[in-house]
Design a protein around this motif. Structure first.
Motif, PDB file in Angstrom:
ATOM      1  N   TYR A  12       0.843  -1.202   0.000  1.00  0.00           N
ATOM      2  CA  TYR A  12       0.000   0.000   0.000  1.00  0.00           C
ATOM      3  C   TYR A  12       0.875   1.247   0.000  1.00  0.00           C
ATOM      4  N   ARG A  25      -8.256  -3.509  -2.060  1.00  0.00           N
ATOM      5  CA  ARG A  25      -7.928  -4.085  -0.742  1.00  0.00           C
ATOM      6  C   ARG A  25      -7.516  -5.536  -0.896  1.00  0.00           C
ATOM      7  N   ILE A  26      -6.493  -5.957  -0.168  1.00  0.00           N
ATOM      8  CA  ILE A  26      -5.988  -7.331  -0.217  1.00  0.00           C
ATOM      9  C   ILE A  26      -6.692  -8.194   0.822  1.00  0.00           C
ATOM     10  N   GLU A  27      -6.842  -7.646   2.045  1.00  0.00           N
ATOM     11  CA  GLU A  27      -7.325  -8.452   3.165  1.00  0.00           C
ATOM     12  C   GLU A  27      -8.852  -8.512   3.224  1.00  0.00           C
ATOM     13  N   TRP A  31     -12.828 -10.898   9.764  1.00  0.00           N
ATOM     14  CA  TRP A  31     -11.884 -12.030   9.911  1.00  0.00           C
ATOM     15  C   TRP A  31     -12.508 -13.184  10.686  1.00  0.00           C
ATOM     16  N   HIS A 155      -0.520   3.007   8.487  1.00  0.00           N
ATOM     17  CA  HIS A 155       0.429   2.244   7.642  1.00  0.00           C
ATOM     18  C   HIS A 155       1.668   3.103   7.382  1.00  0.00           C
ATOM     19  N   PRO A 161       1.059  -3.185   9.206  1.00  0.00           N
ATOM     20  CA  PRO A 161       1.213  -3.921   7.940  1.00  0.00           C
ATOM     21  C   PRO A 161      -0.074  -4.138   7.160  1.00  0.00           C
ATOM     22  N   GLN A 162      -1.111  -4.638   7.869  1.00  0.00           N
ATOM     23  CA  GLN A 162      -2.331  -5.071   7.174  1.00  0.00           C
ATOM     24  C   GLN A 162      -3.542  -4.259   7.602  1.00  0.00           C
ATOM     25  N   ARG A 164      -6.160  -4.788   9.335  1.00  0.00           N
ATOM     26  CA  ARG A 164      -6.767  -5.718  10.297  1.00  0.00           C
ATOM     27  C   ARG A 164      -6.912  -5.009  11.634  1.00  0.00           C
ATOM     28  N   ASN A 272      -0.992  -8.297  13.866  1.00  0.00           N
ATOM     29  CA  ASN A 272      -0.770  -7.172  12.937  1.00  0.00           C
ATOM     30  C   ASN A 272       0.069  -6.080  13.603  1.00  0.00           C
TER      31      ASN A 272
END
Ligand code: 6CS
Ligand code: FE
Length: 306
Positions: A12, A25-27, A31, A155, A161-162, A164, A272
């Motif tokens: 990102y 978005r990747i994630e 969850w 970030h 990192p994520q 989350r 995370n």
């Protein structure tokens, strides 16, 4: 790139010299599943699609008075030059950071059955407090918060990192449409909008009053609103707005006699943890971005006794 900044691939990238295409978005947004907490399948699907969820009655009405008194105590007792106290241009208090470490009452809100289990379900397991604050949005003098993604800052400047992490904003006073209540762009959490402009040194000394770096450009915002509109979080004291770390949000100024005081609890997954900033020369203070973290574990009501 400073020695501190991540040397790894950055999924990102932001705070760039020139604009680049937005990034999908990747994630996942959610969850956990509907068996792992108080949210049912419909609420989880709503949160995944919209990026936010309103939960009334998160704090009981009988707890709101003491919490309001606690806010006044903190405002009166903290030194005027305490860095955790952020002031409006006119001098009134805009935010108080790390209230959960300054008040057992606020720390108790974190542990409520209507709070911690929801965070654990949305983030899929153990969580800790990445950041907490009370935004006072004071009567007549509360200035707004320009449109932004919290994750973009966390970030770039905190090395998160994520995607989350999740924020829980709990109204301590009535949130009306006209006293600076939070506005969100539903669905905007599914896209990362890289921003142009390198992070200034010690950026938080200005960004917490008026953020100018790490904010989407007007063309981006216009397209996002054309596509998904704007929703606004309003409701009585005790209501909660849960919103994804990457959801675009902002608020207008408050020129009414009615303060909009909300406590914001930011939960991050223990999986995370913060690393080196992705786009800043140095790390931010602990009260903005916790690095000495401790999992909150299970809610008290579920903790196995003996
Ligand atoms: O920099 C931060 O962490 C803070 N800034 C904003 C505008 N929202 C999130 C957070 O309070
Ligand atoms: Fe924010």
């Amino acid at each position: 790139m400073s020695a501190l900044q991540q040397q790894v691939h950055d999924p990102y990238p932001t705070r760039l010299e020139h604009a680049i295409t937005p990034i999908e978005r990747i994630e996942p947004t959610v969850w956990g599943d509907d068996g792992s907490g108080p949210l049912g399948a419909a609420e989880l699907n709503d949160f995944a699609a919209q990026g936010y969820l309103v939960r009334p009655d998160t704090v009981d009405s009988d707890a709101l008075g003491p919490l309001g008194n606690e806010l006044e105590r903190l405002a009166a007792e903290l030194d005027s030059d305490d860095p955790r106290v952020i002031r409006e241009p006119g001098g009134s208090i805009r935010s108080i950071f790390a209230p959960h470490l300054l008040s057992t009452l606020v720390a108790g809100v974190v542990q409520l059955d209507t709070v911690l289990p929801v965070a654990r379900q949305l983030l899929g397991g153990d969580v800790y407090i990445h950041q907490a604050r009370i935004n006072l949005m004071p009567a007549f003098t509360g200035t707004g918060f320009y449109w932004h993604s919290d994750f973009e800052t966390w970030h770039a400047e905190d090395g998160m990192p994520q995607m989350r992490a999740v924020s829980c904003s709990i109204a301590l006073t009535e949130n009306y449409p006209y006293n600076g209540s939070l506005m969100v762009i539903p669905g905007s959490h599914r896209t990362f909008y890289p921003c142009v402009g390198a992070t200034p040194d010690n950026h938080h000394s200005s960004s917490l009053v008026a953020q100018r770096f790490g904010v989407p450009d007007q063309n981006t915002l216009t397209k996002a609103v054309d596509a998904d509109g704007i929703d606004q979080f309003t409701g009585p004291a005790g209501s909660a707005l849960w919103f994804d770390c990457n959801l675009l949000h902002g608020s207008g100024s408050n020129i009414t006699p009615l303060p909009r005081s909300n406590v914001f609890l930011v939960f991050n997954s223990v999986d995370n943890q913060l690393g080196a900033p992705y786009a800043a020369a140095g790390i931010r203070p602990e009260y903005l971005a916790a690095r000495r973290t401790r999992s909150l574990g299970l809610p008290a009501s579920r903790a196995q006794c003996c």
